[in-house]
Design a protein around this motif. Sequence first.
Motif, PDB file in Angstrom:
ATOM      1  N   UNK A 191       0.827  -1.206   0.000  1.00 20.33           N
ATOM      2  CA  UNK A 191       0.000   0.000   0.000  1.00 20.33           C
ATOM      3  C   UNK A 191       0.861   1.256   0.000  1.00 20.33           C
ATOM      4  N   UNK A 192       2.071   1.139   0.575  1.00 18.81           N
ATOM      5  CA  UNK A 192       3.024   2.260   0.574  1.00 18.81           C
ATOM      6  C   UNK A 192       3.944   2.220  -0.637  1.00 18.81           C
ATOM      7  N   UNK A 193       3.598   1.356  -1.626  1.00 15.79           N
ATOM      8  CA  UNK A 193       4.398   1.199  -2.855  1.00 15.79           C
ATOM      9  C   UNK A 193       5.832   0.762  -2.568  1.00 15.79           C
ATOM     10  N   UNK A 194       6.003  -0.028  -1.527  1.00 19.43           N
ATOM     11  CA  UNK A 194       7.320  -0.589  -1.209  1.00 19.43           C
ATOM     12  C   UNK A 194       7.407  -1.985  -1.819  1.00 19.43           C
ATOM     13  N   UNK A 195       8.093  -2.095  -2.966  1.00 23.85           N
ATOM     14  CA  UNK A 195       8.199  -3.381  -3.654  1.00 23.85           C
ATOM     15  C   UNK A 195       9.568  -4.045  -3.443  1.00 23.85           C
ATOM     16  N   UNK A 196      10.229  -3.648  -2.338  1.00 22.14           N
ATOM     17  CA  UNK A 196      11.477  -4.326  -1.987  1.00 22.14           C
ATOM     18  C   UNK A 196      11.175  -5.673  -1.328  1.00 22.14           C
ATOM     19  N   UNK A 197       9.913  -5.873  -0.953  1.00 19.11           N
ATOM     20  CA  UNK A 197       9.499  -7.137  -0.332  1.00 19.11           C
ATOM     21  C   UNK A 197       9.585  -8.266  -1.369  1.00 19.11           C
ATOM     22  N   UNK A 198       9.777  -9.480  -0.895  1.00 15.48           N
ATOM     23  CA  UNK A 198       9.876 -10.628  -1.786  1.00 15.48           C
ATOM     24  C   UNK A 198       8.493 -11.214  -2.041  1.00 15.48           C
ATOM     25  N   UNK A 199       8.260 -11.597  -3.298  1.00 17.69           N
ATOM     26  CA  UNK A 199       6.985 -12.194  -3.673  1.00 17.69           C
ATOM     27  C   UNK A 199       7.224 -13.464  -4.468  1.00 17.69           C
ATOM     28  N   UNK A 200       6.168 -14.241  -4.657  1.00 14.90           N
ATOM     29  CA  UNK A 200       6.266 -15.414  -5.505  1.00 14.90           C
ATOM     30  C   UNK A 200       6.270 -16.725  -4.745  1.00 14.90           C
ATOM     31  N   UNK A 201       6.341 -17.807  -5.502  1.00 16.18           N
ATOM     32  CA  UNK A 201       6.187 -19.156  -4.956  1.00 16.18           C
ATOM     33  C   UNK A 201       7.280 -19.529  -3.951  1.00 16.18           C
ATOM     34  N   UNK A 202       8.530 -19.275  -4.290  1.00 18.27           N
ATOM     35  CA  UNK A 202       9.632 -19.716  -3.425  1.00 18.27           C
ATOM     36  C   UNK A 202       9.576 -19.034  -2.065  1.00 18.27           C
ATOM     37  N   UNK A 203       9.409 -17.703  -2.061  1.00 20.52           N
ATOM     38  CA  UNK A 203       9.357 -16.977  -0.789  1.00 20.52           C
ATOM     39  C   UNK A 203       8.148 -17.402   0.034  1.00 20.52           C
ATOM     40  N   UNK A 204       7.024 -17.640  -0.614  1.00 21.10           N
ATOM     41  CA  UNK A 204       5.807 -18.050   0.088  1.00 21.10           C
ATOM     42  C   UNK A 204       5.967 -19.432   0.711  1.00 21.10           C
ATOM     43  N   UNK A 205       6.587 -20.336  -0.021  1.00 16.89           N
ATOM     44  CA  UNK A 205       6.820 -21.691   0.489  1.00 16.89           C
ATOM     45  C   UNK A 205       7.762 -21.659   1.695  1.00 16.89           C
TER      46      UNK A 205
END
Length: 384
Positions: free
Chosen positions: A286-300
């Motif tokens: 929501x703060x437009x911070x896309x340094x966070x990790x996304x996707x299958x590997x990080x979620x697993x």
Amino acid sequence: MNKNPVDAALILVFLYPLLKGFLFKFSSKNMKSDIEEIGGYISFIIGVILGTYLTKKIFMIHQDGVYAKIYNNIPEQIISALESKPLLIYVLVMPIIIFLIYKVVQIIIDLINSITLYPLLDSIEDLLKGKSGFVKRIIGLLFQLPKGVCYVILLALVLNVLVIIGVNDTYNKKLNESKLYGNICKNIINPITNSKLAKKIPNVINDSFKIVIKNSEDQPGNESGKTIVYYNGITLSEGIKSNEEIDSFSRELVKNKKTSKEKAKIIYNWIGQNIEYDYDKVDKILDNDFTIKSGAINTFNTKKGICFDYSCLYSAMCKANNIKVRIVTGEGFNGSNWVSHAWNEVYISEENKWINVDTTFYKGGNYFDSSIFKLDHKDRKIAG
């Protein structure tokens, strides 16, 4: 200053009976009329609570106990009609059940009032004889508080039904911006309309799933003029990227299942039971911070994610078992309003068809090849 018309309407309907009570003072006759009216509202709210709960347990969930028995004894013609047009559950079946419960409760409340409250009001009026008009006005105001609360709940219920039907995007936006409506939905409406299910389903927040389309002319290594779609800061291919750990685990998980549907269902259950919705990540997006990790590997690895992450992991685990799967974007109904959302479609080879799967909403009911899926999912677009 907050100029949201939804907030203004909710405040006005609450204040109206209070102002009326203050201006017209307390009287036994008027209060009996008001209590009769409030009894009707309470009967309706109870009818909505029980009617919605029973309708969903019988016609939408029907997985356990007496609800399954009732569902299995409903004529096949009726079940077929409801499965072909699931909206009939909301516009026909649910209103009938709500009305029947409402009338029964109303009769019971009227009977109780005639024995208890009405004689009490006559006694209070006798005690107030000789008291100043201001005291009667204050008591009249206080006695109208339950009516004000009922008005607010009823208006919020109406607004909630209208947004489910899908009036227009502007209306949905105004509801999404209203903090007062959001709080009422979270604490009152959602528990009323969804019972325990509403408390379990993730509170998917609008704009927590963002799609950005960019032209790649200035992107090194990319073909000039080609567009690239980013989902929460990453491409789809990056999101569904897997590794040996995920692949091995996925194959082991379904090793005793033969059909693609059985395997797809096992994967759906595992993700729904083991992955938690990541509200901290929502705040960052929501703060437009896309340094966070996304996707299958990080979620697993973290066992946390938001809708896009759920969908990516489901895709990766299906692909590890050679099951065709795709990610779908659109809007989902979070109990208050329609929000940006992502889910999956998986191909069932033995039935030669694609089915809908939403692992994010797992805790809210059956979202694996469910006939009611389209009731809270819309604007479907295949991402890939």
